[in-house]
Design an enzyme around this catalytic site. Sequence first.
Site, short mmCIF file in Angstrom:
data_model
loop_
_atom_site.label_atom_id
_atom_site.label_comp_id
_atom_site.label_asym_id
_atom_site.label_seq_id
_atom_site.Cartn_x
_atom_site.Cartn_y
_atom_site.Cartn_z
CG HIS A 159 -1.27 1.09 -1.77
ND1 HIS A 159 -2.15 1.52 -0.80
CD2 HIS A 159 -0.99 -0.20 -1.48
CE1 HIS A 159 -2.39 0.54 0.06
NE2 HIS A 159 -1.70 -0.53 -0.33
CD GLU A 164 -2.18 5.18 -1.54
OE1 GLU A 164 -2.17 4.40 -0.57
OE2 GLU A 164 -2.83 4.94 -2.60
CB CYS A 186 -5.07 -1.92 -0.98
SG CYS A 186 -4.03 -3.28 -0.39
#
Length: 214
Positions: free
Chosen positions: A194, A196, A88
Amino acid sequence: MSVAIIDYGSGNLRSAAKAFERSARETGVREDIIVTSDPSALTRASHLVLPGVGAFADCKRGLQALDGMWQALDEAVIRQAKPFLGICVGMQLMARVGREHGEHEGFGWIDGEVMKLEPGDPTLKVPHMGWNDLAGLKSSHKVLAGIAPGDHAYFVHSYHLAARSAEIVLGRVDYGGPVAAIVGRDNFIGTQFHPEKSQAVGLRLIANFLSWRP
Protein backbone atom coordinates in the site's frame (compact mmCIF):
# COMPACT_ATOMS: atom_id res chain seq x y z
CA MET A 1 -7.12 16.89 -16.34
CA SER A 2 -7.53 14.72 -13.28
CA VAL A 3 -6.33 11.60 -11.52
CA ALA A 4 -9.28 9.26 -10.98
CA ILE A 5 -9.19 7.03 -7.90
CA ILE A 6 -11.94 4.49 -8.47
CA ASP A 7 -14.44 3.99 -5.68
CA TYR A 8 -16.28 0.68 -5.89
CA GLY A 9 -16.89 0.10 -2.20
CA SER A 10 -13.56 -1.57 -1.46
CA GLY A 11 -12.35 -0.01 1.75
CA ASN A 12 -11.85 3.55 2.90
CA LEU A 13 -10.26 5.60 0.12
CA ARG A 14 -9.60 8.64 2.27
CA SER A 15 -5.97 7.73 3.03
CA ALA A 16 -5.24 6.99 -0.63
CA ALA A 17 -6.76 10.28 -1.79
CA LYS A 18 -4.85 12.23 0.86
CA ALA A 19 -1.55 10.60 -0.15
CA PHE A 20 -2.13 11.47 -3.81
CA GLU A 21 -3.13 15.03 -2.92
CA ARG A 22 0.00 15.44 -0.80
CA SER A 23 2.29 14.07 -3.53
CA ALA A 24 0.70 16.31 -6.15
CA ARG A 25 1.06 19.35 -3.91
CA GLU A 26 4.68 18.65 -2.92
CA THR A 27 5.82 17.94 -6.47
CA GLY A 28 3.87 20.75 -8.12
CA VAL A 29 1.83 18.39 -10.29
CA ARG A 30 -1.23 20.28 -11.48
CA GLU A 31 -3.76 17.49 -11.50
CA ASP A 32 -7.05 17.31 -9.63
CA ILE A 33 -7.35 14.18 -7.49
CA ILE A 34 -10.90 12.84 -7.66
CA VAL A 35 -12.51 9.81 -6.05
CA THR A 36 -15.21 8.56 -8.40
CA SER A 37 -17.63 5.73 -9.09
CA ASP A 38 -18.62 7.24 -12.44
CA PRO A 39 -17.25 5.35 -15.48
CA SER A 40 -17.53 8.49 -17.63
CA ALA A 41 -14.97 10.22 -15.38
CA LEU A 42 -12.32 7.88 -16.76
CA THR A 43 -12.54 9.53 -20.17
CA ARG A 44 -11.59 12.89 -18.66
CA ALA A 45 -8.84 11.56 -16.39
CA SER A 46 -5.17 11.52 -17.33
CA HIS A 47 -4.21 8.82 -14.78
CA LEU A 48 -6.23 6.01 -13.20
CA VAL A 49 -5.84 4.39 -9.77
CA LEU A 50 -7.58 1.19 -8.66
CA PRO A 51 -7.21 0.45 -4.93
CA GLY A 52 -8.46 -2.79 -3.44
CA VAL A 53 -9.00 -4.32 -0.02
CA GLY A 54 -10.49 -7.74 0.65
CA ALA A 55 -11.06 -10.76 -1.57
CA PHE A 56 -10.45 -10.88 -5.33
CA ALA A 57 -14.02 -12.00 -6.15
CA ASP A 58 -15.63 -9.37 -3.91
CA CYS A 59 -13.59 -6.59 -5.51
CA LYS A 60 -14.46 -7.84 -9.00
CA ARG A 61 -18.16 -7.91 -8.12
CA GLY A 62 -17.90 -4.41 -6.68
CA LEU A 63 -16.42 -3.11 -9.93
CA GLN A 64 -18.96 -4.89 -12.07
CA ALA A 65 -21.79 -3.54 -9.93
CA LEU A 66 -20.92 -0.07 -11.27
CA ASP A 67 -22.64 -0.14 -14.65
CA GLY A 68 -19.98 0.05 -17.35
CA MET A 69 -16.97 0.49 -15.04
CA TRP A 70 -15.24 -2.80 -15.88
CA GLN A 71 -15.53 -2.05 -19.60
CA ALA A 72 -14.53 1.61 -19.14
CA LEU A 73 -11.36 0.57 -17.32
CA ASP A 74 -10.41 -1.91 -20.01
CA GLU A 75 -11.04 0.71 -22.68
CA ALA A 76 -9.05 3.43 -20.90
CA VAL A 77 -6.07 1.24 -19.98
CA ILE A 78 -5.72 -1.03 -23.02
CA ARG A 79 -7.10 1.01 -25.92
CA GLN A 80 -6.43 4.56 -24.73
CA ALA A 81 -3.17 3.57 -22.94
CA LYS A 82 -3.74 5.81 -19.92
CA PRO A 83 -1.28 5.39 -17.03
CA PHE A 84 -2.79 2.99 -14.49
CA LEU A 85 -1.80 2.07 -10.94
CA GLY A 86 -3.35 -0.93 -9.19
CA ILE A 87 -2.94 -1.19 -5.43
CA CYS A 88 -3.12 -4.51 -3.52
CA VAL A 89 -6.21 -6.31 -4.88
CA GLY A 90 -6.35 -3.58 -7.53
CA MET A 91 -3.01 -4.96 -8.72
CA GLN A 92 -4.22 -8.56 -8.50
CA LEU A 93 -7.21 -7.80 -10.72
CA MET A 94 -4.79 -7.15 -13.58
CA ALA A 95 -4.03 -10.89 -13.66
CA ARG A 96 -5.67 -13.46 -15.90
CA VAL A 97 -7.32 -15.33 -13.04
CA GLY A 98 -7.77 -15.19 -9.27
CA ARG A 99 -8.01 -18.39 -7.27
CA GLU A 100 -9.36 -17.00 -4.02
CA HIS A 101 -12.54 -18.85 -2.99
CA GLY A 102 -12.99 -20.33 -6.46
CA GLU A 103 -11.73 -19.32 -9.88
CA HIS A 104 -12.48 -15.81 -11.12
CA GLU A 105 -11.36 -14.08 -14.30
CA GLY A 106 -9.41 -10.85 -13.95
CA PHE A 107 -8.72 -8.23 -16.59
CA GLY A 108 -6.05 -10.43 -18.15
CA TRP A 109 -3.64 -7.54 -18.71
CA ILE A 110 -0.90 -9.60 -17.08
CA ASP A 111 -0.40 -13.30 -17.72
CA GLY A 112 -0.47 -14.74 -14.23
CA GLU A 113 -2.70 -16.03 -11.49
CA VAL A 114 -3.49 -14.88 -7.97
CA MET A 115 -2.73 -17.69 -5.53
CA LYS A 116 -2.75 -18.25 -1.78
CA LEU A 117 0.37 -17.05 -0.04
CA GLU A 118 2.26 -20.09 1.30
CA PRO A 119 5.58 -19.03 2.89
CA GLY A 120 8.34 -21.60 2.88
CA ASP A 121 9.06 -20.67 6.51
CA PRO A 122 6.26 -22.16 8.66
CA THR A 123 6.83 -19.56 11.38
CA LEU A 124 5.64 -16.79 9.05
CA LYS A 125 1.97 -15.95 9.42
CA VAL A 126 -0.65 -15.37 6.76
CA PRO A 127 -1.82 -12.74 6.11
CA HIS A 128 1.52 -11.11 5.47
CA MET A 129 1.06 -7.93 7.45
CA GLY A 130 3.57 -5.20 8.18
CA TRP A 131 6.77 -3.64 6.87
CA ASN A 132 9.14 -5.50 4.56
CA ASP A 133 12.22 -4.68 2.51
CA LEU A 134 11.83 -4.34 -1.25
CA ALA A 135 14.29 -6.27 -3.42
CA GLY A 136 15.04 -6.98 -7.07
CA LEU A 137 13.88 -3.54 -8.16
CA LYS A 138 14.05 -2.63 -11.83
CA SER A 139 15.17 0.90 -11.15
CA SER A 140 15.09 1.82 -14.84
CA HIS A 141 11.29 2.05 -14.58
CA LYS A 142 10.31 5.69 -14.16
CA VAL A 143 7.73 4.96 -11.45
CA LEU A 144 10.48 3.39 -9.33
CA ALA A 145 12.95 6.28 -9.62
CA GLY A 146 14.52 7.08 -6.26
CA ILE A 147 13.35 3.81 -4.67
CA ALA A 148 16.15 1.44 -3.72
CA PRO A 149 16.50 -2.19 -2.60
CA GLY A 150 16.09 -2.32 1.16
CA ASP A 151 13.50 0.45 1.25
CA HIS A 152 10.48 -0.46 3.35
CA ALA A 153 6.88 -0.83 2.17
CA TYR A 154 3.74 -1.80 4.05
CA PHE A 155 1.95 -5.04 3.11
CA VAL A 156 -1.40 -6.59 4.08
CA HIS A 157 -2.34 -9.63 1.97
CA SER A 158 -3.05 -13.35 2.00
CA TYR A 159 -2.82 -13.93 -1.76
CA HIS A 160 -0.18 -12.94 -4.29
CA LEU A 161 0.18 -12.56 -8.04
CA ALA A 162 2.30 -15.30 -9.60
CA ALA A 163 3.35 -13.93 -13.00
CA ARG A 164 4.30 -16.28 -15.83
CA SER A 165 7.05 -13.96 -17.04
CA ALA A 166 9.79 -12.62 -14.81
CA GLU A 167 9.99 -9.58 -17.10
CA ILE A 168 6.84 -8.04 -15.65
CA VAL A 169 7.97 -8.40 -12.02
CA LEU A 170 9.50 -5.01 -11.28
CA GLY A 171 10.20 -5.67 -7.60
CA ARG A 172 9.74 -8.37 -5.02
CA VAL A 173 9.68 -9.02 -1.30
CA ASP A 174 11.00 -12.06 0.56
CA TYR A 175 8.33 -13.68 2.70
CA GLY A 176 9.39 -17.28 3.04
CA GLY A 177 10.30 -17.08 -0.64
CA PRO A 178 10.08 -14.44 -3.36
CA VAL A 179 6.74 -12.68 -3.72
CA ALA A 180 5.91 -10.12 -6.42
CA ALA A 181 5.72 -6.69 -4.79
CA ILE A 182 5.52 -4.63 -8.00
CA VAL A 183 4.40 -5.76 -11.46
CA GLY A 184 3.83 -3.92 -14.68
CA ARG A 185 4.32 -3.42 -18.38
CA ASP A 186 3.49 -0.79 -20.97
CA ASN A 187 1.26 1.85 -19.34
CA PHE A 188 0.16 -0.07 -16.25
CA ILE A 189 1.84 -0.89 -12.97
CA GLY A 190 0.68 -2.44 -9.71
CA THR A 191 1.92 -2.74 -6.14
CA GLN A 192 1.07 -5.51 -3.73
CA PHE A 193 1.95 -3.14 -0.91
CA HIS A 194 0.00 0.00 0.00
CA PRO A 195 1.84 3.16 -1.15
CA GLU A 196 -0.55 5.33 0.85
CA LYS A 197 0.64 3.57 4.03
CA SER A 198 4.31 3.28 3.07
CA GLN A 199 5.43 6.76 4.12
CA ALA A 200 8.41 8.15 2.15
CA VAL A 201 8.63 5.22 -0.26
CA GLY A 202 4.93 5.36 -1.00
CA LEU A 203 4.91 9.12 -1.53
CA ARG A 204 7.89 8.84 -3.87
CA LEU A 205 6.17 6.13 -5.92
CA ILE A 206 2.94 8.14 -6.12
CA ALA A 207 4.83 11.28 -7.18
CA ASN A 208 6.62 9.31 -9.89
CA PHE A 209 3.32 7.86 -11.09
CA LEU A 210 1.68 11.30 -11.28
CA SER A 211 4.43 12.54 -13.62
CA TRP A 212 4.61 9.29 -15.63
CA ARG A 213 3.91 9.59 -19.33
CA PRO A 214 4.57 6.09 -20.73
